[in-house]
Design a protein around this motif. Structure first.
Motif, PDB file in Angstrom:
ATOM      1  N   SER B 250      10.377  15.336  67.274  1.00  0.00           N
ATOM      2  CA  SER B 250      10.560  15.584  68.932  1.00  0.00           C
ATOM      3  C   SER B 250       9.387  15.685  69.483  1.00  0.00           C
ATOM      4  N   GLU B 251       8.541  17.224  69.473  1.00  0.00           N
ATOM      5  CA  GLU B 251       6.987  17.703  70.290  1.00  0.00           C
ATOM      6  C   GLU B 251       6.188  16.770  69.437  1.00  0.00           C
ATOM      7  N   TRP B 252       6.102  16.019  68.394  1.00  0.00           N
ATOM      8  CA  TRP B 252       5.109  15.731  67.575  1.00  0.00           C
ATOM      9  C   TRP B 252       4.710  13.910  68.623  1.00  0.00           C
ATOM     10  N   SER B 253       6.840  13.343  68.344  1.00  0.00           N
ATOM     11  CA  SER B 253       6.846  12.100  68.879  1.00  0.00           C
ATOM     12  C   SER B 253       5.832  11.695  69.988  1.00  0.00           C
ATOM     13  N   ALA B 254       5.772  12.968  71.093  1.00  0.00           N
ATOM     14  CA  ALA B 254       5.756  12.529  72.447  1.00  0.00           C
ATOM     15  C   ALA B 254       4.003  12.429  72.530  1.00  0.00           C
TER      16      ALA B 254
END
Lengths: 443, 438
Positions: B250-254
């Protein structure tokens, strides 16, 4: 594809060139230590152009150079023992005298190649090498797994270089692939001291700080920081998963012998128990394979990109340094009145250098991003597919077990709808002969 | 599917129907009901609820305990659209169940008495608490208690017991009724017999084999449950670590433009995957409970074997005793001393006894022999009767065990398959969703 601009300087030339011809076109006067042309050689430009169109990496039919690394062998001398790898090159490029080469290289040779490439192309993203041997792990230096892992990574490294439109044209790369004996070539080139000098300048520049970093490079920098931390986390989580799965597997393995032991005391129940025992055993094997796959496919890919993140940071630093150097000289120019002409030349030269560096980085950045996406995507998909396969195998092998149990007969009487419908279907589909126990129960 | 049973019995109502894993439980209970004891023909039984109570215990201290609601209602078919009759209810706590079972054990020593669910949680893995007041534990115990009652109610012998009937129908006053039977006296002697060490000269091979089987079953099930606890722990760990993926993705997708959606969705799937472990382990818990029941059954089997040994031993002692007395008589009658005895010595040393003395002794011996013969006959009959009734129950038990465990093993296999399919679905959709977006 994200916007990738072909450097405006070069676009004019592309239209004139024949794809197959490998003409040496004039180069700008930014000299590089090995004398190889800057990114304006036709073949590299053509490659670059091609890359803009393709989503994926170069298909084999457009590749004109193939490199492989294999056959690690121990090499023993009086002083040391090390591993030599065989590097095989097949190419149709005309700058190569022959179309096939086979040489032996050791890890240090790869290190040399990479550092040369980085030096000559400070703002290109040169794929990282596998790490040096670290004593902390329990792995021996000549452990087969370690050697194999390293060989795969070295193979990937050379392929990344050979796929790169600019780096694959490097003279050092050619020497690396073709020279029988590399040591003599390694001695050439900027010596240790000059490299030291550069490092000192770089440090000094960084202390001075940049005037203003262009917005896009600031964004890049931020991305690199974030990417680095995310990829490290993913790497850590993956390692942890593997560890937990190994421990799970150890415990799981104890089921089968216990069920088998139980089957020995039973009559009627012996069959289903043996069935469960073999079921669980196959489960264990599948889990083992899954762990294996994770270790072999996903972990190396993630690890590579962890190292890439470090490379990116270095590239950003070098770009900053180039800019800083230019700014420093520019300032000097502004303040000093004397000797303006030569200083102006110098400043102009540095300005060009900055521009080239920036452009090179921009182009390579998109290229790298695509490559990263492709690589990680295929690693993740391969893992998911393996997972699906894993669960499928478990489900499929469970079914014959179920049928086996049906075959042995189940009592009459009310069963929940799901269970009995399933069983009836199974039996009907499989046309099992009725066991006498089964018949007895029906009566 | 239910029509097969060709019985007019109502299915025993299971209180809590929202656990699908209790389907297998259902099957076993349905089978019990079909057996059609007189009791089950009359009434439906279930343990519907559990409640916490606080009260003063025997040493006048406050304690918190759980009570269970037993519902009984007449087993009549309910007409279409009609409402079932309101059940009679009473509350019982675990210790009362224990009392009932002890009574049954002592009163029917030749019967393999169904076991109660465990008093304290054993074979726990870290997520399951060993606390008796934990709601999950209470719930599983409720199911186990209901199972116990139904097993007793479907037993050809035990279901006719009056005390059992009163347990289901008389809340107050039951305790006095039980104690009035005087079973407590027998409890002590039973405990003694279970722990006594004695050797039987001619052990009944069938019982020996049964005891051995029971011990083997006990060992193997204990082992399975231990392994299961460890496996559950580990598996839990694996799933939960996958949850970390969820957060990182999730964090990476940001920070990604093109890969963003793919990573986001991959992250969600990881979260779902991580959460799915709870269901998986709950299903497995049910299987573990079924194994546990038979683990505890092995104790009951063992005590029947021991009881038989005791009776056999007593018979052998009686026979031996009789033989000894007869021999004594013979010696006395013929005057020969075959075996060294104090009497023999003293008579040699101090002279023979008088005729009167001898005759009175002979008479006493005769009396004793007669009594001895009666004892032997009694013991013999007792033994034969015990063996007969015990083997009847043992055969019944074997059949029940085979059926129940096969059922359990099959359900376990099905459960594994369906879990795999579910997870595969998760993973498959994760794969297909990440592919196009990356």
């Amino acid at each position: 594809m994200s916007g990738q601009t072909v450097p405006a300087d070069f676009s004019g030339h592309m239209l004139d060139l024949d794809e197959d011809e490998d003409l040496e076109v004039f180069s700008k006067n930014t000299s590089l230590a090995d004398g190889s042309p800057m990114p304006n050689s036709p073949s590299s430009m053509v490659n670059q152009y091609r890359l803009e169109d393709e989503e994926e990496q170069q298909d084999t039919y457009t590749k004109d150079i193939f490199v492989s690394v294999d056959n690690p062998e121990s090499h023993i001398t009086a002083i040391e023992t090390f591993i030599m790898y065989r590097v095989v090159t097949k190419t149709t490029r005309s700058e190569f005298d022959s179309s096939e080469y086979e040489v032996r290289r050791r890890y240090q040779d790869f290190l040399w190649l990479r550092s040369r490439l980085e030096e000559n192309h400070p703002t290109l993203i040169v794929h990282p090498l596998p790490e040096k041997f670290v004593m902390k792990s329990m792995v021996e230096r000549f452990n087969n797994d370690f050697i194999e892992t390293r060989r795969k990574a070295l193979h990937r490294f050379l392929n990344k270089i050979s796929d790169h439109p600019i780096l694959s044209c490097s003279e050092h790369f050619k020497v690396f692939l073709t020279a029988e004996e590399l040591m003599s070539h390694r001695k050439q080139g900027p010596g240790f001291l000059s490299r030291m000098g550069e490092t000192v300048r770089a440090v000094a520049n960084s202390v001075r700080g940049l005037r203003s970093r262009p917005e896009e490079f600031t964004l890049m920098q931020e991305y690199v920081e974030d990417f680095s931390s995310k990829i490290c986390s993913v790497d850590k989580v993956t390692q942890r998963i593997i560890k937990e799965q190994r421990e799970y597997l150890d415990e799981l393995k104890q089921y089968s012998p216990t069920y088998t032991q139980w089957a020995e005391s039973e009559e009627e129940l012996a069959e289903p128990l043996k069935g469960v025992a073999s079921c669980v055993e196959r489960c264990s094997k599948e889990t083992e394979e899954q762990i294996q796959h994770l270790s072999e496919a996903l972990v190396p890919a993630l690890h590579e990109y962890v190292l890439c993140a470090e490379t990116l940071k270095a590239v950003m630093r070098r770009r900053d340094n180039i800019q800083a150097e230019y700014e420093a000289k520019n300032e000097a120019l502004a303040s000093r009145k004397a000797d303006q002409e030569s200083l102006q030349d110098e400043v102009d030269g540095l300005a060009d250098r900055v521009e080239l560096a920036n452009n090179a980085l921009k182009v390579d950045w998109s290229r790298w991003q695509n490559s990263m996406r492709t690589d990680l995507r295929s690693a993740f998909i391969s893992t998911s597919e393996k997972n699906v396969e894993y669960y499928e195998k478990r489900a499929v092998k469970g079914r014959p077990l179920l049928i086996e149990k049906c075959h042995l007969g189940r009592g009459k009487g009310a069963r929940t709808p799901n269970l009995s419908v399933q069983l009836v279907q199974q039996v009907a589909i499989n046309h099992l002969p009725k066991d006498k126990v089964f018949c007895k129960r029906i009566e | 599917m239910m029509a097969d049973s060709a019985s007019t019995e109502e299915v025993a109502v299971i209180g809590n129907t929202d656990i699908t894993s209790a389907e297998s439980e259902n099957n076993i209970i349905n089978t019990m009901v079909e057996r059609g004891t007189a009791l089950l023909r009359k009434m439906e039984i279930n343990v519907a609820e559990a409640e916490k109570r606080t009260g003063k215990n025997t040493v006048n201290m406050q304690e918190t305990y759980t009570v269970y609601l037993i519902e009984t209602r007449p087993a009549e078919s309910v007409p279409e659209g009609g409402t079932p009759a309101t059940p009679d209810t009473l509350w019982r706590r675990y210790s009362e169940f224990e009392l009932l079972r002890m009574y049954l054990l002592v009163t029917y020593p030749y019967i393999i008495v169904p076991p109660l669910p465990e008093k304290r949680a054993e074979f726990v893995w870290h997520k399951l608490s060993a606390d008796n007041l934990d709601p999950d534990f209470v719930e599983r115990r409720r199911v186990g208690l209901e199972n116990f009652l139904l097993r007793v109610a479907s037993h050809p012998v035990l279901s006719n017991d009056k005390i059992f009937f009163l347990f289901l129908t008389e809340e107050k006053g039951w305790r006095e009724e039980v104690l009035d039977t005087g079973f407590q006296d027998k409890v002590d002697s039973r405990l003694k017999s279970l722990s006594a060490m004695f050797r039987v000269k001619n052990p009944d091979k069938r019982f020996t084999a049964l005891k051995q089987y029971s011990d083997e079953l006990n060992t193997v099930i204990s082992q399975l449950l231990r392994v299961r606890a460890r496996v559950a722990d580990r598996l839990y760990g694996v799933y939960k670590v996958h949850g970390n993926y969820g957060r990182v993705f999730s964090e990476w997708s940001a920070i990604e433009k093109e890969m963003g959606d793919g990573l986001q969705s991959a992250g969600h799937h990881m979260d779902t995957y991580a959460a799915s472990i709870d269901d998986i382990l709950e299903e497995e818990e049910h299987y573990a409970d079924q194994l546990k029941e038979y683990l505890f059954y092995t104790d009951a089997v063992r005590s029947v074997c021991r009881k038989h040994e005791l009776i056999q031993y007593e018979l052998e002692m009686a026979v031996q005793d009789l033989a000894h007395k007869k021999q004594q008589k013979e010696e006395l009658a013929t005057g020969t001393v075959r075996v060294f005895s104090l009497k023999g010595m003293t008579s040699k040393l101090f002279g023979q006894e008088s005729q009167e003395q001898r005759e009175s002794r002979l008479a006493a011996l005769d009396q004793s022999i007669q009594e001895g013969e009666e004892t032997v006959m009694e013991k013999n009959t007792e033994c034969k009767e015990f063996v007969r009734t015990a083997w009847e129950d043992i055969e019944r038990f074997k059949e029940q065990k085979d059926k129940d465990l096969r059922e359990a093993l099959i359900s376990y296999a099905i459960m594994q398959i369906s879990m795999c399919k579910k997870t595969k679905g998760e993973d498959g959709s994760a794969a297909t969703r990440t592919e196009p977006s990356i």
